[in-house]
Motif scaffolding. Structure first.
Motif, PDB file in Angstrom:
ATOM      1  N   ARG A   1      -4.715 -61.335 107.858  1.00 40.53           N
ATOM      2  CA  ARG A   1      -6.003 -61.121 108.506  1.00 40.53           C
ATOM      3  C   ARG A   1      -6.155 -59.671 108.982  1.00 40.53           C
ATOM      4  NH1 ARG A   1      -9.851 -64.053 107.157  1.00 40.53           N
ATOM      5  NH2 ARG A   1     -10.949 -63.161 108.964  1.00 40.53           N
ATOM      6  N   HIS A   2      -5.148 -58.836 108.723  1.00 36.18           N
ATOM      7  CA  HIS A   2      -5.202 -57.425 109.108  1.00 36.18           C
ATOM      8  C   HIS A   2      -4.955 -56.564 107.873  1.00 36.18           C
ATOM      9  CE1 HIS A   2      -4.458 -59.351 112.989  1.00 36.18           C
ATOM     10  NE2 HIS A   2      -5.004 -58.285 113.539  1.00 36.18           N
ATOM     11  N   LEU A   3      -5.603 -55.414 107.823  1.00 38.77           N
ATOM     12  CA  LEU A   3      -5.452 -54.506 106.693  1.00 38.77           C
ATOM     13  C   LEU A   3      -5.208 -53.091 107.175  1.00 38.77           C
ATOM     14  CD1 LEU A   3      -5.686 -53.943 103.582  1.00 38.77           C
ATOM     15  CD2 LEU A   3      -8.109 -53.418 104.010  1.00 38.77           C
ATOM     16  N   CYS A   4      -4.146 -52.463 106.654  1.00 35.86           N
ATOM     17  CA  CYS A   4      -3.909 -51.029 106.801  1.00 35.86           C
ATOM     18  C   CYS A   4      -4.298 -50.361 105.489  1.00 35.86           C
ATOM     19  CB  CYS A   4      -2.443 -50.730 107.089  1.00 35.86           C
ATOM     20  SG  CYS A   4      -1.812 -51.418 108.625  1.00 35.86           S
ATOM     21  N   VAL A   5      -4.963 -49.219 105.571  1.00 33.84           N
ATOM     22  CA  VAL A   5      -5.368 -48.491 104.369  1.00 33.84           C
ATOM     23  C   VAL A   5      -4.810 -47.077 104.444  1.00 33.84           C
ATOM     24  CG1 VAL A   5      -7.273 -47.880 102.845  1.00 33.84           C
ATOM     25  CG2 VAL A   5      -7.524 -49.808 104.423  1.00 33.84           C
ATOM     26  N   GLY A   6      -4.172 -46.631 103.356  1.00 32.93           N
ATOM     27  CA  GLY A   6      -3.625 -45.288 103.283  1.00 32.93           C
ATOM     28  C   GLY A   6      -3.944 -44.639 101.959  1.00 32.93           C
ATOM     29  N   GLY A   7      -3.505 -43.390 101.789  1.00 33.36           N
ATOM     30  CA  GLY A   7      -3.809 -42.629 100.588  1.00 33.36           C
ATOM     31  C   GLY A   7      -5.062 -41.797 100.768  1.00 33.36           C
ATOM     32  N   GLY A   8      -5.258 -40.837  99.875  1.00 34.65           N
ATOM     33  CA  GLY A   8      -6.379 -39.922 100.011  1.00 34.65           C
ATOM     34  C   GLY A   8      -7.736 -40.589 100.021  1.00 34.65           C
ATOM     35  N   VAL A   9      -7.892 -41.682  99.280  1.00 30.43           N
ATOM     36  CA  VAL A   9      -9.191 -42.357  99.222  1.00 30.43           C
ATOM     37  C   VAL A   9      -9.508 -43.044 100.546  1.00 30.43           C
ATOM     38  CG1 VAL A   9     -10.612 -44.002  97.923  1.00 30.43           C
ATOM     39  CG2 VAL A   9      -8.958 -42.587  96.724  1.00 30.43           C
ATOM     40  N   ALA A  10      -8.495 -43.274 101.370  1.00 34.08           N
ATOM     41  CA  ALA A  10      -8.739 -43.841 102.708  1.00 34.08           C
ATOM     42  C   ALA A  10      -9.554 -42.893 103.576  1.00 34.08           C
ATOM     43  CB  ALA A  10      -7.419 -44.168 103.393  1.00 34.08           C
ATOM     44  N   LEU A  11      -9.641 -41.613 103.191  1.00 31.40           N
ATOM     45  CA  LEU A  11     -10.475 -40.664 103.929  1.00 31.40           C
ATOM     46  C   LEU A  11     -11.955 -40.857 103.634  1.00 31.40           C
ATOM     47  CD1 LEU A  11      -8.255 -37.499 103.457  1.00 31.40           C
ATOM     48  CD2 LEU A  11      -8.693 -38.699 105.605  1.00 31.40           C
ATOM     49  N   ASN A  12     -12.273 -41.692 102.660  1.00 30.09           N
ATOM     50  CA  ASN A  12     -13.667 -42.000 102.373  1.00 30.09           C
ATOM     51  C   ASN A  12     -14.151 -43.006 103.410  1.00 30.09           C
ATOM     52  OD1 ASN A  12     -16.052 -43.372 101.018  1.00 30.09           O
ATOM     53  ND2 ASN A  12     -15.577 -41.828  99.482  1.00 30.09           N
TER      54      ASN A  12
END
Length: 572
Positions: free
Chosen positions: A307-318
């Motif tokens: 039920r939780h999401l972490c987002v990383g990587g360059g596209v996470a800056l969008n």
């Protein structure tokens, strides 16, 4: 590794966004990007200044380093070479097969040589190469502070991977298992960078400019093209080489095809005026990016059950894409670390070595931490090179004084405390202004930041009053999420609302940044509005000011009215 290392140096170096992080007995001593100290934006140089500061901060010498964690693994590049030869089967990709294979092999060798160079710099340390996406995953999950989550990493390229979905748990130490991955040449970051370059901006730097431009265009014009060029699949997405030829890790190989140009527009030079076609192309690219990111988020929810999401990587800056995921109610909460791009992998690489060593000490100092770089509380200011500047030490309540100046229309640079991690200024290296002043956006763009007039400015808001102005429904401490706005915001603070009806907000709590929280409260007492414009303390093309000298130079060479530097008020 035959012992548990107590001093671990994590590095991002030799590619772009060089940075360093230091763990001592499992505790993060600090993290800083080299550009904040060298004044060279996106530098790929060995982060010598960052390393020197970290070791000095910990009272250590280079010989005390037990392990060095590097954020790429060379063998993974080499594995792509035989796979690349398979492109020879298709007439569309045949001319890229051999140069792609050679390019990946060359980068593998180069990365191995970099590891050897690190070994010579730290002869007493174990040198570890960490898979790039694992470093991203650990950066995001460790920073979240959660005990369990899905982790989605989307970037341009990490050895062979471009997208991974993982499931993370925290026991004595973080445990992350990648459950699905997408390999190059299917790369969302590659596509976004290619179009950024096509539109006349610098790939790897100005994708945010394209995201801002997208709000002015009509995606319908090129919607079907991007649906063909970046089709979704049951497990993710693909990239059609008819529009975006496979990547070659060498110069001289365009990222867009003749067909893409024929069906869109010629490449734009930066000096050429923006036309409707450029806005529409940006809009269609952004729309497709949001659709693919939503698709990937739903996939992560389905295969991890989290039920939780972490987002990383360059596209996470969008941030608009991340905002769409939040609005989609796929997860209870979405988290993006303060440094989701490659620089932040210095932290993740160090955490990986600590985790793999078998140490029973939990990682400390990473969760919900963003002010991780150097501070300069007592440094004397030399204004001799700037005869037009003068300074005075404030003897009154500084937060009240600053709020009063902002309420009266001044645009003020703020330099206080430790340097922020990541690409967003979060109150310690910021330019602040009142969103209530007429023409403030135009003045900021024209005379202070020297950037495109269509680019928006972000609001910082008291977390406890955010819902009065923004519809996001969760905290956004690192300015990573674009939020819808309320009628109250449209009425009182249109200056912080972009053309697409969103704001990339930063919520501020008293525990996160006590000083900025008090400034916002004081500003609200004067104006009734607990919101300020917050943009980074720099001008276009320069990194965020990491040192007092950089901040003074920014004041002297921009339209800033004043600089608040560690309790000193510097003006012309």
């Amino acid at each position: 590794m035959d012992h548990v290392p107590s001093v671990i140096l994590g590095l991002c170096s030799y590619t772009h966004d060089s940075a360093a992080a230091l763990l001592v007995d499992g505790e993060l001593i600090g993290f800083v990007e080299e550009e904040r100290l060298s004044q060279e934006k996106h530098t790929h140089e060995y982060p010598r200044r960052a390393i020197d500061w970290l070791l000095d901060e910990a009272g250590l010498a280079s010989g005390d380093v037990d392990a060095v964690a590097y954020n790429f693994r060379p063998i993974q590049y080499l594995l792509e070479s035989p796979a690349a030869l398979g492109l020879a089967v298709s007439a569309t990709t045949r001319n890229r097969a051999l140069p792609r294979a050679a390019g990946f092999a060359k980068v593998a060798v180069r990365t191995q040589r970099r590891l050897q160079a690190l070994g010579r710099s730290f002869p007493g340390a174990d040198i570890s190469s960490i898979p790039h996406h694992r470093a991203h995953q650990l950066t995001a999950f460790a920073a979240s502070g959660w005990n369990e989550s899905a982790v989605l990493v989307v970037d341009s390229l990490g050895e062979r991977q471009t997208t991974t979905i993982a499931h993370a748990h925290r026991a004595a130490r973080p445990i992350i298992r990648t459950v699905e991955s997408i390999k190059d040449p299917a790369s969302l970051g590659y596509v976004y960078g290619a179009v950024t370059e096509h539109l006349g901006w610098h790939r790897g730097d100005e994708e945010g400019t394209v995201m801002a431009l997208a709000a002015l265009g009509d995606p319908a014009r090129f919607r079907h093209l991007f649906a063909r060029a970046v089709p979704t699949t049951s497990t993710g997405f693909a990239v059609d080489p008819l529009y975006f030829p496979p990547r070659v890790l060498a110069s001289g190989y365009p990222r867009t095809s003749r067909r893409f140009i024929d069906e869109t527009c010629p490449e734009r030079h930066l000096s050429e005026p923006l036309q409707d076609v450029h806005q529409d192309l940006a809009a269609a690219l952004q729309e497709r990016t949001e659709q693919v990111m939503l698709h990937l988020a739903r996939r992560a929810r389905m295969i991890t059950g989290s039920r939780h999401l972490c987002v990383g990587g360059g596209v996470a800056l969008n941030c608009v894409s991340i905002g769409r995921i939040v609005e989609g109610n796929i997860f209870d909460e979405v988290f993006v670390p303060p440094a989701p791009g490659d620089a932040g992998t210095a932290i993740g690489a160090a955490v990986a070595v600590h985790t793999d060593s078998g140490s029973q000490k939990p990682v400390a100092g990473v969760a919900r931490a963003c002010y991780l770089g150097p501070s300069y509380p007592d440094q004397a200011l030399d204004l001799t090179p700037y005869p037009g500047l003068q300074q005075k030490t404030l003897s009154i309540e500084v937060a009240e004084f600053l709020a009063d100046q902002l309420a009266h229309g001044l645009i003020v640079g703020v330099f206080q405390g430790r340097v922020e991690a990541g690409p967003r200024a979060l109150g310690n290296r910021s330019i602040l202004a009142s969103p209530l002043q007429p023409g403030v956006v135009e003045r900021l763009n024209d005379a202070v930041k020297f950037r495109e007039p269509f680019r928006p400015f972000a609001p910082m808001v008291l977390a406890e009053r955010a819902e009065e102005f923004f519809t996001l429904g969760q905290e956004a401490p690192y300015m990573s999420l674009a939020s819808g706005v309320t009628d109250n915001a449209r009425k009182h603070i249109p200056a912080v609302i972009h053309a697409n009806g969103t704001s990339r907000l930063q919520t501020v709590t008293s525990s996160q940044n006590p000083f900025m929280h008090e400034v916002l409260r004081a500003f609200a007492r004067r104006t009734g509005v607990p919101v300020l414009i917050n943009t980074s303390l720099n001008v276009k093309g320069k990194p965020i000011c990491g040192t007092p000298a950089m901040a003074i130079d920014c004041l002297a060479n921009s339209g800033l009215d004043a600089l608040l530097l560690e309790g000193r008020w510097v003006t012309r």
